[in-house]
Design an enzyme around this catalytic site. Sequence first.
Site, short mmCIF file in Angstrom:
data_model
loop_
_atom_site.label_atom_id
_atom_site.label_comp_id
_atom_site.label_asym_id
_atom_site.label_seq_id
_atom_site.Cartn_x
_atom_site.Cartn_y
_atom_site.Cartn_z
N LYS A 1 0.56 -1.17 0.27
CA LYS A 1 -0.35 -0.33 -0.35
C LYS A 1 1.11 1.22 -0.37
CE LYS A 1 -4.01 1.05 2.54
NZ LYS A 1 -4.04 0.66 4.34
C1 E4P Z 1 -7.47 1.48 4.97
O1 E4P Z 1 -6.31 0.45 4.31
C2 E4P Z 1 -7.03 3.05 5.57
O2 E4P Z 1 -6.22 3.06 5.88
C3 E4P Z 1 -8.38 2.87 6.67
O3 E4P Z 1 -9.47 2.09 5.94
C4 E4P Z 1 -9.21 4.30 6.88
O4 E4P Z 1 -9.75 4.50 7.76
P1 E4P Z 1 -9.83 5.31 8.39
O5 E4P Z 1 -10.58 6.72 8.14
O6 E4P Z 1 -11.42 5.14 9.64
O7 E4P Z 1 -9.27 5.66 9.52
#
Ligand code: E4P
Length: 229
Positions: A86
């Site tokens: 990622k």
């Molecule tokens: C996923 O890969 C993201 O990093 C995550 O869903 C972010 O979520 P949040 O906005 O609840 O922190």
Amino acid sequence: MMYIIDSANLEKIRECVEFYPVAGVTTNPTIISREKTDFISLIKSIREIIGPDRMLHIQTTALEAGQIIKEAVALKEIVGGDFYIKIPVGPEGLKATMALKKMGIKVTETAIFTQQQAMLAAIAGADFVAPYVNRLDNIVSDGVHVVGEIVEMFKQHNISSKVLAASFKTVEQVHKIAMVGGHAVTINTELFHTLTYHPLTQYAIDDFIVDWESCYGKTDILGLIDQSK
Ligand code: E4P
């Protein structure tokens, strides 16, 4: 649509994998840091729980393309299986994405808030782009609308990258992503449970049991089959 677990908590991942049709796990540095444990053994344990065939998306902490590439290569080696690095979208992230694609390493471009960030990430070669639905909603934007436009744009331009919508708080957000054609959602384990629960479902189940037992007593179907032998 694929459902992915957005967590690094081993117990919660184990539970979700047991009960739900889960396609993989996503993490980010915040999610990892909540576990307050050794990073390497944590990601190896996640792989062990989900097996080699489910996707494991692990986020880079590097900010410069060369370092991102090195982290991706090392992480792929450590966790094996169906691995995605990622990478937060931006110039360095896109540069790393283009190089990693040539090296055969799969990429999820993350922290996407606009349609054009998603478009550039896809053209750079990202396998998934991850727009943040709830964080968009929180700034009085419209996360579902942004995801819908990304899905539509990819269709119009014959782009094979998939939209992995992230950042969710409600069942409504998840459902609307399904309705605009999002390919995947990554959600926390609590939201998995909330998605499956409805009081009327529970009421119906309780009713079935009461009616059954009023006729057959506490014996279930297997009990009746045994008795009939
Ligand atoms: C996923 O890969 C993201 O990093 C995550 O869903 C972010 O979520 P949040 O906005 O609840 O922190």
